[in-house]
Scaffold this active site. Structure first.
Site, short mmCIF file in Angstrom:
data_model
loop_
_atom_site.label_atom_id
_atom_site.label_comp_id
_atom_site.label_asym_id
_atom_site.label_seq_id
_atom_site.Cartn_x
_atom_site.Cartn_y
_atom_site.Cartn_z
N GLY A 12 0.81 -1.21 0.00
CA GLY A 12 0.00 0.00 0.00
C GLY A 12 0.85 1.26 0.00
O GLY A 12 2.08 1.22 -0.02
N ASP A 35 1.08 -9.05 1.51
CA ASP A 35 -0.09 -8.36 0.99
C ASP A 35 -1.01 -9.40 0.37
O ASP A 35 -0.65 -10.57 0.24
CB ASP A 35 0.30 -7.29 -0.05
N ILE A 36 -2.19 -8.94 -0.02
CA ILE A 36 -3.20 -9.90 -0.51
C ILE A 36 -2.88 -10.41 -1.91
O ILE A 36 -3.37 -11.45 -2.33
CB ILE A 36 -4.62 -9.28 -0.46
N TYR A 143 -14.84 4.84 7.13
CA TYR A 143 -13.42 4.74 7.50
C TYR A 143 -13.19 5.30 8.91
O TYR A 143 -12.55 4.66 9.75
CB TYR A 143 -12.61 5.52 6.46
#
Length: 317
Positions: A12, A35-36, A143
């Site tokens: 990210g 990470d994904i 958020y």
């Protein structure tokens, strides 16, 4: 023996630069990025890198055991503008990933956690100027709601289970090395790119929308500093206010125009305007400066020079 660190969400906007910084300090082999998905970038290609779903407790636990992880930096999250489009997934990702690492620390499988909060925890009823560390917090975004809830859980796990979790409320972050990631403050990154490539920029916020901002290098330094600080220095276990500068789109445009005089900026506010209006205009971060000696290096002038220099040398060469 060096401590082993796991970064979840390493590809990210913040995770990328944090990975490079921590590897420079602790050695590449001691900082496990995850990470994904596996992107073709420096973080992935420099290894060790693992594909991991932050929502899968067993996957995280397996990595912790496999690499003898002591510290986890949980950077995976759905950001403000993106989260508004997918509230249920944003809540799931932002909250359950945090529970997974808090529970690993509660079980004494890891020693220390960094979890980022945000100025999104504040809302329309929060004092806008010089927003205090302790104040009214009624976030009006998905958020912000998830980040405020996360702060409460961090403090709870520290107070009840003795978990060493540390957090800062990031303002808008400005970086040359990663593209904007779906945040409301991302105009302040995009405007630099468009200034160089197009000479014009259409801003999705109104010209006088003032928000707290920070150059990424400062944010990364603050993250490292709070994690390196002695335990007794960390007096706040929800999250620390953090600040460097505040400006409007008009002000950052004027700063860039000192270097690119022909830059033309127009304004066409969209749904992100409402999000921006609910956030503070400036932040009081005196507690972070006092407790663990936080200080920013960049202001609007020095950041603008650095952004244009780095983009020209590394991105648009």
């Amino acid at each position: 023996m060096s401590k082993k660190i796991l970064i979840i969400g390493a590809c990210g906007q913040i995770g990328t630069e944090l990975t490079h910084k921590l590897r420079a300090i602790h050695g590449v082999e001691n900082v496990i990025a995850s990470d994904i998905r596996k992107l073709n970038n420096d973080v992935v290609n420099s290894e060790p890198f693992e594909v991991i779903n932050a929502l899968d407790y067993n996957q995280i636990e397996h990595l912790v055991e496999q690499y003898h992880i002591e510290e986890v930096y949980l950077m995976a999250a759905l950001l403000s503008a993106t989260a508004e489009k997918n509230p249920a997934f944003a809540w799931d990702l932002n909250m359950n990933s945090l529970f997974h690492v808090l529970n690993l620390a509660k079980a004494k499988k890891i020693k220390k956690i960094f979890w980022p909060s945000s100025i999104a925890v504040f809302g329309p009823t929060t004092p806008k100027e010089n927003t205090p560390q302790y104040t009214i917090m009624e976030p009006s975004t998905v958020y912000g709601i998830s980040k405020q809830s996360g702060e409460r859980w961090c403090e709870y796990y520290h107070n009840i289970f003795g978990v060493d979790v540390r957090s800062i409320r990031y303002p808008g972050l400005i970086s040359w090395s990663t593209p904007p990631g779906g945040g409301t403050t991302d105009y302040a990154v995009d405007i630099f790119h468009k200034a160089i490539t197009d000479g014009k920029y259409e801003c999705f916020l109104s010209s006088e929308t003032k928000m707290p901002m920070m150059y990424m290098e400062d944010a990364i330094q603050a993250t490292v500093d709070i994690m390196e600080a002695p335990t007794e220095s960390i007096k706040i276990r929800s999250s620390y206010n953090l600040a460097a500068m505040s400006f409007t789109p008009t002000q950052i445009a004027a700063e860039i125009q000192k270097h690119i005089p022909n830059l033309q900026v127009t304004y066409k506010p969209d749904f992100r305007q409402k999000i921006a209006d609910s956030w503070p205009a400036s932040i009081d971060d005196s507690q972070a400066r006092q407790d663990w000696n936080w200080k920013n290096k960049f202001n609007i002038e020095t950041m603008t020079v650095e952004m244009l220099k780095q983009l020209r040398e590394n991105v648009y060469k």
